[in-house]
Design a protein around this motif. Structure first.
Motif, PDB file in Angstrom:
ATOM      1  N   THR A   1     -59.149 -21.333 -29.162  1.00 20.94           N
ATOM      2  CA  THR A   1     -57.778 -21.664 -28.774  1.00 20.94           C
ATOM      3  C   THR A   1     -57.156 -20.482 -28.024  1.00 20.94           C
ATOM      4  O   THR A   1     -57.608 -19.341 -28.143  1.00 20.94           O
ATOM      5  N   GLU A   2     -56.084 -20.767 -27.298  1.00 21.54           N
ATOM      6  CA  GLU A   2     -55.427 -19.741 -26.471  1.00 21.54           C
ATOM      7  C   GLU A   2     -53.915 -19.889 -26.580  1.00 21.54           C
ATOM      8  O   GLU A   2     -53.400 -21.008 -26.751  1.00 21.54           O
ATOM      9  N   ASN A   3     -53.193 -18.768 -26.474  1.00 23.68           N
ATOM     10  CA  ASN A   3     -51.736 -18.841 -26.419  1.00 23.68           C
ATOM     11  C   ASN A   3     -51.252 -18.594 -24.995  1.00 23.68           C
ATOM     12  O   ASN A   3     -52.049 -18.363 -24.073  1.00 23.68           O
ATOM     13  N   GLU A   4     -49.934 -18.629 -24.824  1.00 24.42           N
ATOM     14  CA  GLU A   4     -49.364 -18.504 -23.479  1.00 24.42           C
ATOM     15  C   GLU A   4     -49.509 -17.098 -22.904  1.00 24.42           C
ATOM     16  O   GLU A   4     -49.329 -16.884 -21.697  1.00 24.42           O
ATOM     17  N   ARG A   5     -49.873 -16.113 -23.732  1.00 23.85           N
ATOM     18  CA  ARG A   5     -50.024 -14.735 -23.255  1.00 23.85           C
ATOM     19  C   ARG A   5     -51.467 -14.386 -22.899  1.00 23.85           C
ATOM     20  O   ARG A   5     -51.779 -13.241 -22.611  1.00 23.85           O
ATOM     21  N   GLY A   6     -52.355 -15.372 -22.961  1.00 21.54           N
ATOM     22  CA  GLY A   6     -53.737 -15.121 -22.586  1.00 21.54           C
ATOM     23  C   GLY A   6     -54.601 -14.534 -23.677  1.00 21.54           C
ATOM     24  O   GLY A   6     -55.700 -14.039 -23.408  1.00 21.54           O
ATOM     25  N   SER A   7     -54.127 -14.570 -24.934  1.00 23.44           N
ATOM     26  CA  SER A   7     -54.947 -14.144 -26.060  1.00 23.44           C
ATOM     27  C   SER A   7     -55.686 -15.353 -26.626  1.00 23.44           C
ATOM     28  O   SER A   7     -55.232 -16.499 -26.498  1.00 23.44           O
ATOM     29  N   PHE A   8     -56.807 -15.089 -27.267  1.00 20.35           N
ATOM     30  CA  PHE A   8     -57.642 -16.167 -27.800  1.00 20.35           C
ATOM     31  C   PHE A   8     -57.875 -15.961 -29.295  1.00 20.35           C
ATOM     32  O   PHE A   8     -57.977 -14.836 -29.785  1.00 20.35           O
ATOM     33  N   ARG A   9     -57.963 -17.063 -29.984  1.00 24.97           N
ATOM     34  CA  ARG A   9     -58.435 -17.061 -31.367  1.00 24.97           C
ATOM     35  C   ARG A   9     -59.558 -18.083 -31.480  1.00 24.97           C
ATOM     36  O   ARG A   9     -59.454 -19.183 -30.936  1.00 24.97           O
ATOM     37  N   MET A  10     -60.598 -17.711 -32.204  1.00 20.23           N
ATOM     38  CA  MET A  10     -61.803 -18.540 -32.289  1.00 20.23           C
ATOM     39  C   MET A  10     -62.311 -18.572 -33.722  1.00 20.23           C
ATOM     40  O   MET A  10     -62.268 -17.570 -34.431  1.00 20.23           O
ATOM     41  N   VAL A  11     -62.765 -19.727 -34.135  1.00 19.62           N
ATOM     42  CA  VAL A  11     -63.509 -19.827 -35.397  1.00 19.62           C
ATOM     43  C   VAL A  11     -64.893 -20.372 -35.073  1.00 19.62           C
ATOM     44  O   VAL A  11     -65.071 -21.159 -34.129  1.00 19.62           O
ATOM     45  N   CYS A  12     -65.887 -19.949 -35.830  1.00 20.43           N
ATOM     46  CA  CYS A  12     -67.254 -20.433 -35.622  1.00 20.43           C
ATOM     47  C   CYS A  12     -68.013 -20.347 -36.936  1.00 20.43           C
ATOM     48  O   CYS A  12     -67.619 -19.624 -37.855  1.00 20.43           O
ATOM     49  N   HIS A  13     -69.085 -21.102 -37.019  1.00 19.60           N
ATOM     50  CA  HIS A  13     -69.867 -21.153 -38.256  1.00 19.60           C
ATOM     51  C   HIS A  13     -71.331 -21.402 -37.923  1.00 19.60           C
ATOM     52  O   HIS A  13     -71.685 -21.854 -36.825  1.00 19.60           O
ATOM     53  N   ASN A  14     -72.172 -21.141 -38.895  1.00 12.87           N
ATOM     54  CA  ASN A  14     -73.609 -21.427 -38.772  1.00 12.87           C
ATOM     55  C   ASN A  14     -74.034 -22.247 -39.992  1.00 12.87           C
ATOM     56  O   ASN A  14     -74.869 -21.828 -40.787  1.00 12.87           O
ATOM     57  N   PHE A  15     -73.397 -23.417 -40.121  1.00 14.43           N
ATOM     58  CA  PHE A  15     -73.657 -24.282 -41.279  1.00 14.43           C
ATOM     59  C   PHE A  15     -75.097 -24.764 -41.279  1.00 14.43           C
ATOM     60  O   PHE A  15     -75.640 -25.167 -40.258  1.00 14.43           O
ATOM     61  N   LYS A  16     -75.716 -24.722 -42.461  1.00 14.89           N
ATOM     62  CA  LYS A  16     -77.075 -25.206 -42.656  1.00 14.89           C
ATOM     63  C   LYS A  16     -77.053 -26.435 -43.556  1.00 14.89           C
ATOM     64  O   LYS A  16     -76.544 -26.385 -44.682  1.00 14.89           O
TER      65      LYS A  16
ATOM     66  N   PHE B   1     -69.487 -11.530 -24.369  1.00 17.60           N
ATOM     67  CA  PHE B   1     -70.060 -10.785 -25.491  1.00 17.60           C
ATOM     68  C   PHE B   1     -70.806 -11.765 -26.393  1.00 17.60           C
ATOM     69  O   PHE B   1     -70.709 -12.989 -26.235  1.00 17.60           O
ATOM     70  N   ASP B   2     -71.558 -11.220 -27.356  1.00 11.49           N
ATOM     71  CA  ASP B   2     -72.383 -12.033 -28.247  1.00 11.49           C
ATOM     72  C   ASP B   2     -71.795 -12.063 -29.658  1.00 11.49           C
ATOM     73  O   ASP B   2     -71.218 -11.079 -30.127  1.00 11.49           O
ATOM     74  N   ILE B   3     -71.990 -13.190 -30.313  1.00 14.82           N
ATOM     75  CA  ILE B   3     -71.587 -13.361 -31.709  1.00 14.82           C
ATOM     76  C   ILE B   3     -72.825 -13.780 -32.493  1.00 14.82           C
ATOM     77  O   ILE B   3     -73.434 -14.809 -32.190  1.00 14.82           O
ATOM     78  N   MET B   4     -73.219 -12.981 -33.476  1.00 13.87           N
ATOM     79  CA  MET B   4     -74.376 -13.344 -34.313  1.00 13.87           C
ATOM     80  C   MET B   4     -73.911 -13.722 -35.705  1.00 13.87           C
ATOM     81  O   MET B   4     -73.061 -13.058 -36.285  1.00 13.87           O
ATOM     82  N   MET B   5     -74.490 -14.803 -36.234  1.00 13.96           N
ATOM     83  CA  MET B   5     -74.108 -15.280 -37.555  1.00 13.96           C
ATOM     84  C   MET B   5     -75.332 -15.535 -38.421  1.00 13.96           C
ATOM     85  O   MET B   5     -76.322 -16.116 -37.971  1.00 13.96           O
ATOM     86  N   GLU B   6     -75.235 -15.108 -39.677  1.00 16.83           N
ATOM     87  CA  GLU B   6     -76.250 -15.413 -40.670  1.00 16.83           C
ATOM     88  C   GLU B   6     -76.166 -16.901 -41.043  1.00 16.83           C
ATOM     89  O   GLU B   6     -75.197 -17.582 -40.694  1.00 16.83           O
ATOM     90  N   PRO B   7     -77.160 -17.414 -41.755  1.00 11.92           N
ATOM     91  CA  PRO B   7     -77.063 -18.789 -42.248  1.00 11.92           C
ATOM     92  C   PRO B   7     -75.801 -18.971 -43.092  1.00 11.92           C
ATOM     93  O   PRO B   7     -75.490 -18.153 -43.955  1.00 11.92           O
ATOM     94  N   ASN B   8     -75.037 -20.018 -42.792  1.00 16.47           N
ATOM     95  CA  ASN B   8     -73.815 -20.392 -43.513  1.00 16.47           C
ATOM     96  C   ASN B   8     -72.708 -19.349 -43.428  1.00 16.47           C
ATOM     97  O   ASN B   8     -71.822 -19.297 -44.279  1.00 16.47           O
ATOM     98  N   GLU B   9     -72.745 -18.541 -42.389  1.00 16.59           N
ATOM     99  CA  GLU B   9     -71.660 -17.591 -42.154  1.00 16.59           C
ATOM    100  C   GLU B   9     -70.516 -18.284 -41.419  1.00 16.59           C
ATOM    101  O   GLU B   9     -70.727 -19.189 -40.609  1.00 16.59           O
ATOM    102  N   ILE B  10     -69.287 -17.842 -41.697  1.00 23.10           N
ATOM    103  CA  ILE B  10     -68.123 -18.278 -40.930  1.00 23.10           C
ATOM    104  C   ILE B  10     -67.434 -17.050 -40.365  1.00 23.10           C
ATOM    105  O   ILE B  10     -67.490 -15.969 -40.959  1.00 23.10           O
ATOM    106  N   GLN B  11     -66.785 -17.211 -39.199  1.00 26.14           N
ATOM    107  CA  GLN B  11     -66.116 -16.080 -38.549  1.00 26.14           C
ATOM    108  C   GLN B  11     -64.785 -16.513 -37.949  1.00 26.14           C
ATOM    109  O   GLN B  11     -64.603 -17.677 -37.564  1.00 26.14           O
ATOM    110  N   HIS B  12     -63.877 -15.546 -37.873  1.00 24.01           N
ATOM    111  CA  HIS B  12     -62.648 -15.691 -37.094  1.00 24.01           C
ATOM    112  C   HIS B  12     -62.593 -14.525 -36.110  1.00 24.01           C
ATOM    113  O   HIS B  12     -62.808 -13.372 -36.500  1.00 24.01           O
ATOM    114  N   LEU B  13     -62.320 -14.820 -34.840  1.00 27.68           N
ATOM    115  CA  LEU B  13     -62.245 -13.781 -33.811  1.00 27.68           C
ATOM    116  C   LEU B  13     -60.892 -13.850 -33.111  1.00 27.68           C
ATOM    117  O   LEU B  13     -60.415 -14.940 -32.751  1.00 27.68           O
ATOM    118  N   TYR B  14     -60.294 -12.680 -32.950  1.00 25.20           N
ATOM    119  CA  TYR B  14     -59.030 -12.536 -32.229  1.00 25.20           C
ATOM    120  C   TYR B  14     -59.301 -11.688 -31.005  1.00 25.20           C
ATOM    121  O   TYR B  14     -59.752 -10.542 -31.118  1.00 25.20           O
TER     122      TYR B  14
END
Length: 827
Positions: A688-703, A803-816
């Motif tokens: 997702t993105e706001n009006e100032r050009g910043s991003f927030r992201m969630v991701c997961h590696n569900f098994k 850039f790269d995002i690495m996740m272990e099995p069943n990991e969840i992440q939030h990125l700002y």
């Protein structure tokens, strides 16, 4: 004592040995010795190989070998069918070079992993979980695939001639021919023709190399298979003789007696006696064997090589995209418990502390008819006492939350699994007439308006669940399908309730009826809506419950079958929407007022990273489908019972009973922090993105859970089992590229929840799951149970941020991701 035979329908068989020494012997089949504990020296054709715990060695067919080991020796011995492997490989000379004491090869780690899975599955089989036989056989084939792919020698290998040796020049060809044809009438002439040699030469060669005549060699192979049939089958002596290449029963009896000094019939009787004795011995020592297997698995947890198991995903994002709006349907409502529960101190501490973190607007509660709330539904207006219910609502409003009140006579239920309950309390008292029902609810809503004002009450949700088809009488599962007249009775009750509330507040939000679509199916639910459509009062929303189970019937017996559909919430929502559209039902809103990955409050998966990854995946998949997605449930305090002394006990809550967040709670917290505008979405991520050009992201590696999960009773799933209950353990690397961004330096703040960070289950497991913890130890766990925070700076060039995002099995992440400064100002 080593097993000498392998069943004709088996390609691999497994046994466990603890004898410290064997004499020199050889086998017709291949064996793999895996040392689980102790030390041993294996001698093959006079050459000694010292092995330590975790080492393995393959002893090829017809190799003279022996071993001698230390105190505490424990070996997993795999017997591999030479004939079946050679047939599958279309190769009559099968030779492996597999010896981890001499060779360094990453394939050994891969082999150890599969072997550990086999041990785990074998343990399940021994404990009566017979449904896993198919999975166990699949693991045997995985083991063979690794062996043949990495350790099978070919004529091009330098080791081939050394391993083959002079003894193998023609002996292997002779043995191979006999193995392939022993069931038929074969002669020395046949094999001489096959090898383009004279009968005289072959006869002398066999005598010299094998110290036996050709017919003795043939009979030894035939006897090996015949003995297997005598021991393991009830086939007649005649059938065994004919099936294994003997000319007649008389010939079989004569040769057998000359060789073994007894008849086949007497041999069978004696061996069955020995088998019973051996079986008794194994049963006596089976618990000891199981303990040794479990000790090995605990000491050697299943962790795959990170470098070998990585899935790559390229994600290209256009920052100018607008793919819709993110609304926090995920954390908008929580299921807290009964009205009485909300008067307890622990709930009144836990819920407000998490309100802002999770984005909670509504708190769902039920059972306003508990005698302790002092509400008598049969009392006249002047004797109705809503004081304790007021205290519940006061608590919510003071803490900036609103009631989501379930008005049905919902039972108090805690489940161990789909067939057994820990607790079941039903509310048997009910209205004696429609007038009594109307008067009670009308007086209740008028009381709320006087106390809180109509504008406030109009923002609440009221729900009325239909009577449940499932009951747990004497704590055991019973299912009675509702008849069409009972459904009709519910619609009539809803008419009374809705009219009573709307006569006071026309804009009140009233819906129902908590329909379990996994039971009804689309056709039945569509018909129900058609019937409901004919009634006077229509709901403002339809509520459904979603759990991964299917109703099955055998004869007159119903039972719940666990579904492997991991997207069951999304699919149920889609089913409900289709039924609404097909019937032109005048309601569009569908609320999921209850859902979870498991109904069991004694399932270790509920405490795990898998649950957190599932919740994030589910939230992403249901975007735009519903305004309310109510996870069952908020805190393990609700599921606390006389068997839940430990810190964790497999409750469905997002918090432990002590208020420590589980991975599932972090999924809610991460999703709450997202911006409104969606610029990219996939089953693994949401950006997702706001009006100032910043991003927030969630991701997961569900098994996804595998066969082991679905074949294990939910309350029997333990923490140590979870690593065996995933389809795979691959890491996931997301190669993220966002285009049309500002050039410059972006600050990227990354929060992670995985087995090493933020998982209370894994932290507790590292403390050996001690059941009694001191206050100081509890405080320690609470403090360290935090998401892992990393911060980095990444340059964006040519309006691209990569850039790269690495996740272990069943990991969840939030990125700002926040733009900091242009490149020209970089220090």
């Amino acid at each position: 004592m080593e097993k000498n035979y392998i069943r004709s329908d088996s390609i691999v068989e497994l046994e466990f040995l603890s004898e410290r020494k064997t004499g020199i012997h050889y086998h017709e089949n291949i064996e793999l010795l895996f040392l689980m504990s102790g030390n041993m020296t294996v001698t093959v054709e006079g050459e000694e190989f010292p092995l330590e715990s975790g080492d393995m060695i393959v002893v090829n067919a017809n190799r003279n070998h022996s071993y001698e080991g230390s105190e505490g020796l424990f070996i997993g011995r795999f017997i591999l069918s030479y004939s079946k492997i050679s047939e599958l490989l279309d190769n009559h000379t099968v030779i492996f070079w597999c010896n981890s004491s001499l060779d360094q090869n990453k394939a050994y780690d891969e082999l150890r992993f599969v072997i550990s899975r086999i041990f785990y599955q074998f343990l399940n089989e021994e404990k009566g979980k017979k449904q896993g036989k198919l999975y166990l056989n699949s693991l045997y084939y995985q083991m063979l695939a690794i062996l043949t792919g990495n350790f099978l020698l070919t004529e091009k290998d330098a080791k081939y001639e050394q391993e083959k040796g002079d003894k193998d020049d023609r002996v292997q060809e002779i043995f191979s021919y006999i193995r392939m044809n022993f069931r038929h009438n074969i002669s020395l002439h046949d094999i001489a023709d096959q090898l383009y040699l004279s009968e005289t030469y072959i006869s002398k060669y066999i005598k010299k190399k094998c110290n036996s005549s050709f017919i003795e060699l043939v009979n030894s192979v035939r006897f090996g298979h015949a003995m297997e049939d005598l021991i393991y089958t009830d086939a007649s002596i005649m059938k065994i003789a004919m099936d294994n290449g003997f000319a007649s029963v008389a010939a079989f009896n004569k040769v057998f007696k000359n060789t073994y000094g007894t008849t086949p019939s007497d041999f069978r009787k004696n061996m069955r006696k020995k088998r019973r004795t051996e079986q008794d011995r194994l049963e006596t020592h089976s618990e000891e064997i199981h303990e040794k297997i479990e000790a090995y698995l605990v000491k050697n947890p299943l962790e795959e090589n990170e470098e070998r198991y990585i899935t790559d995903m390229d994600v290209l994002v256009n920052a100018d995209e607008d793919l819709g709006t993110w609304e926090n349907h995920f954390g908008r409502m929580i299921n807290a418990g009964t009205a009485k529960d909300l008067l307890r101190t622990v709930f009144q501490e836990q819920i407000p502390s998490m309100r802002e973190k999770l984005g909670i607007e509504y708190v769902r509660f039920w059972d306003i008819y508990d005698p302790e709330l002092l509400i008598d539904i049969h009392a006249p207006k002047e004797q109705l006492n809503f004081g304790r219910l007021d205290a519940v609502i006061d608590f919510l409003i003071k803490n900036h939350m609103k009631p989501y009140m379930e008005l049905g006579f919902k039972p108090l239920r805690l489940l161990k699994n789909t067939q057994a309950a820990l607790k079941e309390e039903s509310r048997d008292s009910y209205f004696t007439s429609e007038d009594e029902m109307w008067n009670f609810y009308h007086n209740m809503i008028r009381h709320f308006v006087k106390r809180y004002g109509s504008e406030e009450v109009e923002t609440w949700y009221f729900e009325y669940w239909e009577k449940e088809e499932t009951q747990f009488q004497n704590l055991s599962y019973q299912f009675t399908p509702l008849s069409e007249s009972e459904h009709e009775n519910y619609f009539c009750q809803f008419d009374v309730l809705a009219n009573a509330l709307r006569s006071c507040i026309p804009g009140v939000k009233i819906g129902g009826g908590g329909f379990p679509l996994q039971h009804y199916g689309e056709m039945k639910f569509t018909q129900m809506l058609k019937n409901w459509k004919n009634h006077r009062e229509k709901p403002d929303f339809i509520s459904i419950s979603c759990y991964p189970y299917q109703q099955e019937k055998e004869g007159n017996i119903y039972y719940e079958k666990r579904s492997t559909d991991i997207d069951f919430v999304k699919h149920n929502l889609e089913m409900a929407k289709r039924a609404i559209e097909q019937t032109a039902f005048p309601v569009s809103d569908v609320h999921v007022t209850e859902y979870s990955m498991s109904l069991s409050n004694r399932n270790a998966m509920n405490d795990s990273c898998m649950k957190g990854a599932f919740l994030m995946r589910n939230a992403i998949s249901c975007i735009g489908q519903t305004k309310v997605l109510g996870h069952w449930l908020f805190s393990d305090t609700y599921a606390d019972f006389n068997d839940s002394q430990s810190l964790l006990f497999g409750g469905c809550g997002l918090l432990t009973k002590n208020g420590i967040p589980k991975p599932g709670l972090y999924a809610f917290a991460f999703m709450k922090r997202l911006y409104k505008r969606i610029v990219a979405i996939d089953e693994h991520y949401l950006i997702t993105e706001n009006e100032r050009g910043s991003f927030r992201m969630v991701c997961h590696n569900f098994k996804k859970p595998n066969y082991n999960y679905y074949m294990t009773q939910e309350d029997k799933i333990q923490i140590r089992d979870l690593s065996q209950m995933m389809d795979d353990r691959e890491y996931l690397t997301i190669h993220l590229k966002i285009e049309n961004v500002k050039n410059g330096v972006y600050l990227i703040k990354q929060k992670r929840i995985n087995q090493n960070y933020g998982s209370i289950q894994d932290e507790w497991n590292r403390l050996n799951t001690v059941s009694e913890l001191t206050m100081e130890e509890m405080e320690y766990l609470n403090k360290i149970n935090e998401a892992k925070l990393t911060i980095q700076e990444v340059k964006s060039v040519d309006q691209k941020l990569e850039f790269d995002i690495m996740m272990e099995p069943n990991e969840i992440q939030h990125l700002y991701m926040r733009w900091e400064l242009p490149l020209s100002e970089e220090i």
